[in-house]
Write an enzyme that holds these catalytic residues in place. Structure first.
Site, short mmCIF file in Angstrom:
data_model
loop_
_atom_site.label_atom_id
_atom_site.label_comp_id
_atom_site.label_asym_id
_atom_site.label_seq_id
_atom_site.Cartn_x
_atom_site.Cartn_y
_atom_site.Cartn_z
N GLU A 1 -22.60 -35.66 15.50
CA GLU A 1 -21.33 -36.08 14.91
C GLU A 1 -21.47 -37.34 14.06
O GLU A 1 -20.49 -38.06 13.82
CB GLU A 1 -20.31 -36.28 16.02
CG GLU A 1 -20.01 -35.01 16.79
CD GLU A 1 -19.07 -35.23 17.95
OE1 GLU A 1 -17.85 -35.26 17.71
OE2 GLU A 1 -19.55 -35.37 19.08
N SER B 1 -16.84 -32.11 18.66
CA SER B 1 -16.60 -31.49 17.36
C SER B 1 -16.96 -30.01 17.34
O SER B 1 -17.28 -29.44 16.30
CB SER B 1 -17.38 -32.23 16.25
OG SER B 1 -16.85 -33.51 16.05
N SER C 1 -6.91 -37.42 11.16
CA SER C 1 -7.31 -36.80 12.42
C SER C 1 -6.10 -36.65 13.32
O SER C 1 -5.09 -37.35 13.18
CB SER C 1 -8.37 -37.66 13.11
OG SER C 1 -9.54 -37.79 12.32
#
Length: 366
Positions: free
Chosen positions: A18, A190, A326
């Protein structure tokens, strides 16, 4: 001095799949933080694990690659730097708090949190234990089970078990979990290395793929229902955000492409939930946060099960994606806490937690 700027070290990059997400997060946070209130020091961890400390940020960054600091300011070369083991605690560059914008292993899993505990420096987010258990999906679900927090059926397989008797492991999944099921690296985020399986052939391939990213995998039953997320912030007195729902397009689940490619998913904020489901979600999110001994922030991901509208906890993310776009910041924006104020709130919570720990005695005097 009451009006003196606090120094915030922003830590980003890291040895993790990530890494790119961390860079995007750091770029977003650094450009949003109020430089009239805070001094910002960037600390870049390259993918090979090398730490590079930069000078104070004096304005907005124009592009993400400005975060890729050069070798001439490495921590190892600066003995006086606050991150060097030999650095005096009174070093002028010592920050008031660290904001570790690291996602995944080697950052979100308690490793850097342990470093900051040893250095006695405040940091944003959960401590060593909460971060570690929150990262390990198997340990997390073990804790939830002990606290009667509802979750999907699951089992774990080690690489050793898989390499020595894969057929038995596949049979174990068939008998205890069934299909469809999800295979995930135990430590990761993720949606990297995650697969949905509807057959033994897919299961075998998915487990092999998941072992590219960890030495332990978790297999969970598939839950038919809506994917909903909610934010939690606080140390003791917890606050929850409005809930948000994820609707994926052309995907079997909320995978990496759905999360980070435009047009692959839709975020519905606030989620259209009944008062009963919303109340259950809020209570369950707080219980999950407390059970894992978290602090600062977390995003709690759940399923609202289709057959009975029961809230089923999928996982808790102790350092969720944190760009302005986000889910976690968007949830708080819709709750009335804008991005910049959210950053400041988390900094305050980190300092509050640190000050509370200073009251602990580590020696017996008389």
């Amino acid at each position: 001095m009451a009006n003196e700027k606090k120094t915030v070290a922003v830590l980003y990059g890291g040895k993790s799949t990530e890494y790119e997400i961390s860079l995007l997060t750091a770029f977003s946070v650094i450009n949003a933080i109020d430089l009239e209130k805070y001094r910002v020091l960037p600390v870049y961890i390259r993918q090979d694990g090398r730490w590079i400390a930069g000078g104070e940020i004096n304005g907005k960054l124009a592009y993400k690659d400005q975060l890729l600091l050069k070798e001439d300011t490495t921590v190892e070369a600066a003995a006086e730097h606050w991150l060097a083991p030999s650095a005096p605690t009174s070093a002028g560059t010592r920050p008031d708090i660290v904001f570790p914008l690291l996602h995944g292993p080697n950052g979100e899993d308690g490793t850097v949190q342990g470093l900051f505990e040893l250095l006695n420096i405040a940091y944003v987010g959960s401590g060593v234990a909460g971060s570690s258990v929150g990262m390990d999906k198997v340990l997390m679900k073990d804790v939830f089970a002990a606290h009667n927090i509802p979750g999907p059926n699951y089992l774990s397989i080690s690489r050793f078990e898989w390499e020595n008797d894969a057929p038995s492991m596949i049979l174990k999944v068939k008998n205890s979990i069934g299909y469809p099921c999800f295979v995930k690296p135990a430590n990761g985020g993720s949606s990297v290395g995650i697969s949905k399986c509807v057959s033994e052939t897919e299961l075998s391939s998915a487990i092999t793929d998941a072992f590219l990213y960890d030495t332990k995998v978790i297999i969970e039953e598939g839950i038919s229902g809506r994917e909903v997320e909610i934010g939690v912030i606080g140390n003791h007195d917890l606050s929850v955000s409005v809930p948000g729902e994820i609707i994926t397009k052309n995907a079997a689940f909320y995978d990496y492409q759905s999360k980070y490619q435009e047009g692959e998913s839709t975020l519905v904020i606030p989620a259209d939930l009944s008062d009963k489901v919303k109340a259950e979600l809020e209570e369950t999110a707080k219980r999950a946060f407390t059970a894992l001994n978290l602090s600062g922030l977390a995003r709690v991901d759940v399923f609202v099960r289709e057959k009975d509208q029961r809230v089923i906890v999928n996982e808790v993310n102790t350092m969720p994606g944190f760009t302005q776009f986000s889910m976690f910041p968007l949830l708080w924006q819709h709750t009335g806490l804008p991005y910049q104020r959210l950053i400041e709130k988390l900094i305050d919570l980190g300092i509050e937690k640190h000050n509370e720990k200073q009251q602990i005695h580590y020696r017996i005097d008389g």
